[in-house]
Design a protein around this motif. Structure first.
Motif, PDB file in Angstrom:
ATOM      1  N   HIS A  66      39.911  74.484  33.646  1.00  0.00           N
ATOM      2  CA  HIS A  66      40.587  75.758  33.895  1.00  0.00           C
ATOM      3  C   HIS A  66      40.571  76.649  32.662  1.00  0.00           C
ATOM      4  O   HIS A  66      40.298  77.843  32.749  1.00  0.00           O
TER       5      HIS A  66
ATOM      6  N   TYR B  70      37.264  78.095  32.216  1.00  0.00           N
ATOM      7  CA  TYR B  70      37.058  79.188  33.164  1.00  0.00           C
ATOM      8  C   TYR B  70      37.724  80.480  32.652  1.00  0.00           C
ATOM      9  O   TYR B  70      37.163  81.565  32.747  1.00  0.00           O
TER      10      TYR B  70
ATOM     11  N   PHE C 260      47.002  73.977  34.937  1.00  0.00           N
ATOM     12  CA  PHE C 260      46.717  75.149  34.104  1.00  0.00           C
ATOM     13  C   PHE C 260      46.043  74.730  32.802  1.00  0.00           C
ATOM     14  O   PHE C 260      45.101  75.340  32.329  1.00  0.00           O
TER      15      PHE C 260
END
Lengths: 501, 323
Positions: free
Chosen positions: B47, B50, B42
């Motif tokens: 990530h 994103y 995470f």
């Protein structure tokens, strides 16, 4: 006096955020007595009322009802004890009817439902006391400010109070309405009601009250019978120095040139008005409250639709069609209801002062916070507005809010200043400052239009007074003919009857 | 304590630390840190990048929404405008437009015009903003079904493709676009007379109008901006998706309003800042990502999403009493 006061405060103190607002103040409200509470704006009058009515709790000292100390005074307890407050800021709901507003929170119930018949009967009785003859189902939003004030008073009477607290009840009332209220208070006093009366109008206080408490900067400077006291003495107690004249010396400064000239002008309630506003004069607009005076100002300002046969405004023919155009022609308007129409209460003082500038500057020009700060501090110094200008405007007292509402137009150097009751609910010292400013403004060759519900103000400040009744200018009183009697009789149509008789 | 708070610098520091934008940002960071302990991957740079890229779409829609809400209104047509933008772009393509710039500009002009029509209804016809923009949304949805039917449309537009996929210097173009728009929006809002008029109009329209603020043109501009940024978001979402379809904009209505409110802007108008909406948008995509990690069924995901937004609003302070 040996009888226990109905309501009393003993040595109460209160501070907000470390600022002491009241220091060791005592007051005792006796039955059958009208008790005046005097003091400048910010002296702590409203705080004292809030303590007496349980809206606030004192930091020290006690509140007593019928001679017994109440440990935790709350608004509910105050209501039970028969204490009713008529607030300066009206607490009515615009969309509810007169009857519903009067009865709110104390509706008579029948089988668990509101008993509208009973409500109407009791509301009607309360309205009759204050001379409200509008249908009870009228939404309060349709009433003028003065009538709303009467509804507020009727609302207090509906509860059959033993103690009635009135915070500047007459500031938006006409002469007739004031008379009705005065008679009513005399009657209530005879019935043994204890009345606390707050007003900035000293002649009213002198005529109505028997006892006075004076506050200055949160301390009590006097608590005595009004017998043998004169108005000058009272002002000295409030201000802490000799009062001098409230009104500046009147000197003619009018010139023959007309700033605004209209023929066959109609707007809102006003119709067929012929009016010339000269440069360098203070033109008063008088009359009973709600006869259309406000529409006259708003129509000239382009804020409501207006029609004219012909009009010239600062040399340009035709009326401004909207407010930005009026501003461009050099008109500025200061509304009566500064909280609703004049200021942005949740915004900083400085932003309020700069708003007319923001409205006129090119939309995408970059702002300079530094220049704004300097300009704001300059204005604040000029009008003696104290304190941090980043505070929201609601932190200011009424008088200082009014100064901000005036100050925001000053940088634009308007040619015509349209003022709607600028001294309503404003303390003596601020009034004096505003009067000086208006005369200075006229002396500088500008025009001032002063709509006022305060008749002495019209008499002492104005070059001419246009008296409005039922949407028409019924009388134009020149300086030589100006007197309170002349204005009031023209406003009430008394002279017409005299002629007829 | 007093020595620290009394100095001017101390006061300013305290004002920033207790401000809603900062608080929202702090919640985002706290959630990110907690989530990266709970779930591997995470907290990875890729990530998080994103997430911010997804947040850009919400952030763009919410930019216009922030203007409208501060001005005292609300725009319920943003989702429909996002869809209009994503679907009409492929239809508005010309041979003589190799970069695709002309069709993007045409689409933005179209969505801005839709916003201005909203503004006309609100300012001149005095229709309540909620009714006006909801009616507009319904009207647009009907129009889209007639034009596009049920099928998805594919864009062959260089600029749009670049926006959705390029990563100059490792940063997605969508994020760069969001940064540029944020700078413009914050400048417009807090450093121009136009911005000051919007705050005044939202706090007290009557006092603003009596102070000379041109209410009609300001209202048109505010809804026009909302149409423009929703159109921009539609272009970006089309680039990221590759395809446009009816309903592509639907998630962005609640998201835009939630981002505005989470960022501390008063839903009553007159108070707020886009600086709060930015972390608000990132917080929303973060929550969505967390719920996906939990691996719940779609029904439970919606329930979780709704409850979390409510909970966060309670946590970060409700509307303080005014006056």
């Amino acid at each position: 006096m040996t009888t226990a006061p109905l309501l009393a405060a003993r040595g109460v103190s209160k501070a907000f955020f470390g600022n002491p607002v009241l220091r060791d103040v005592s007051i005792a409200l006796q039955p059958g007595r009208v008790h005046a509470l005097l003091g400048e704006n910010g002296a702590g009058k409203s705080t004292l009322i809030n303590l007496l009515s349980g809206a606030l709790r004192p930091d020290s000292g006690t509140i007593e009802v019928d001679g017994r100390a109440v440990a935790r005074m709350t608004p509910a307890l105050a209501r039970q004890a028969g204490i009713a407050v008529v607030q300066q800021e009206l607490s009515l709901t615009a969309s509810l009817s007169i009857a519903e507003n009067i009865g709110i929170g104390a509706y008579p119930k029948r089988f668990g439902l509101v008993d509208y018949k009973e409500l109407a009967a009791r509301a009607k009785a309360a309205c009759k006391l204050v001379g409200l003859d509008e249908p009870l189902s009228t939404p309060v939003g349709n009433l003028s400010l003065g009538r709303r004030q009467m509804v507020e008073i009727a609302k207090a009477l509906y509860r059959r109070p033993r103690v009635l607290i009135l915070d500047e009840p007459t500031s938006s009332l006409s002469a007739t309405e004031t008379k009705i209220l005065t008679d009513l208070l005399g009657r209530l006093r005879g019935e043994g009601v204890a009345i606390l009366y707050i007003s900035h109008r000293l002649n009213e206080v002198m005529a109505l009250c028997q006892h006075v408490t004076v506050l200055k900067d949160g301390t009590r400077t006097a608590d005595r019978s009004l017998e043998g006291t004169d108005a000058t003495g009272l002002v000295r107690l409030m201000v802490g120095r000799d009062p001098g004249d409230l009104f500046p010396k009147w000197q003619p400064s009018a010139s023959p040139g007309a700033a605004i000239s209209v023929r066959g002008f109609s707007a809102g309630l006003m119709h067929d008005v012929e009016l010339d506003i000269r440069t360098g004069e203070v033109l008063g607009i008088g009359g009973l409250v709600g006869q259309g005076q406000e529409d006259l100002l708003l129509g000239l300002y382009g804020a409501i639709p207006a029609r004219t046969a012909s009009a010239t405004v600062n040399g340009v023919s035709g009326l401004p069609g909207n407010v930005p155009k009026a501003n461009a022609l050099g008109l500025a308007y200061v509304p009566a209801d500064r909280k609703r129409e004049g200021l942005h209460l949740i915004h900083p003082i400085i932003t309020n002062m700069m708003l007319p500038a923001f409205a006129r500057l090119p939309s995408l020009k970059l702002r300079s916070r530094k220049a704004e700060g300097e300009k704001g501090r300059g204005l604040a110094a000029q009008l003696s507005i104290k304190g941090d200008l980043q505070r929201p405007a609601q932190a200011l007292s009424g008088g200082n809010q009014q100064k901000v509402a005036l100050a925001k137009w000053m940088p634009h150097d308007p040619l015509v200043l349209l003022l709607n009751d600028p001294t309503r609910g404003v303390d003596v010292e601020t009034k004096r400052e505003i009067y000086l400013m208006l005369r200075a403004f006229a002396a500088a060759g500008k025009a001032v239009v002063l709509l006022s519900s305060d008749t002495p103000e019209l008499v002492h400040l104005c070059d001419r007074v246009a008296v409005v009744r039922e949407g028409r200018v019924v009388r134009m009183l020149e300086r030589a003919a100006l007197s309170e009697e002349a204005i009031v009789s023209a406003a009430m149509g008394a002279e017409r009857r005299k002629v007829a008789a | 304590m007093t020595a620290w708070t009394d100095s001017a610098g101390g006061r300013r520091a305290r004002a920033i630390l207790t401000s809603r934008p900062f608080l929202t940002l702090a919640i985002v960071v706290a959630v990110w840190i907690a989530a990266s302990f709970a779930s591997r991957g995470f907290g990875a740079y890729g990530h998080l990048r994103y997430l911010v890229e997804l947040g850009a779409v919400i952030g763009l829609v919410a930019a216009g929404q922030t203007f409208v809400v501060i001005a005292g209104g609300i725009d319920l047509s943003v989702a429909a405008i996002v869809t209009v933008s994503a679907i009409s772009l492929p239809l508005l393509s010309w041979q003589a437009d190799p970069t695709g710039l002309a069709s993007v500009l045409a689409v933005l002009a179209l969505t801005t015009a839709i916003g201005v029509i909203n503004g006309l209804g609100v300012a001149l016809l005095r229709v309540h903003p909620m009714i006006m923009t909801l009616a507009m949304a319904t009207f647009l949805q009907g129009l889209l079904i007639i034009i596009a039917g049920g099928s998805a449309v594919t864009a062959e537009n260089l600029l749009v493709h670049w926006l959705g996929n390029a990563r100059p210097a490792g940063i997605p173009a969508g994020i760069l676009l969001w940064i540029a728009v944020s700078v413009l929006v914050l400048t417009l809002m807090h450093a121009t007379p136009f911005g000051a008029r919007i705050f005044a109009m939202g706090a007290n329209p009557l006092a603003a109008s009596l102070s000379g603020v041109p209410i009609t043109s300001t209202t048109l501009a505010v809804y026009g901006i909302s149409g423009f940024t929703a159109g921009l978001a539609g272009v970006l979402v089309l680039g990221m998706n590759g395809q446009g379809y009816v309903g592509i904009g639907d998630p962005y209505l609640l998201a835009s309003i939630a981002a505005v409110v989470l960022g501390g802007t008063s839903i009553l108008g007159g108070l707020g800042t886009y600086a709060g909406t930015i972390p608000g948008a990132i917080l929303l995509v973060t929550i969505t990502a967390l719920i996906t990690v939990v691996n719940a069924s779609p029904g439970w995901r919606s329930i979780l999403f709704g409850s979390l937004i409510l909970g966060l609003l309670l946590l970060s302070g409700r509307e303080r009493a005014r006056r």
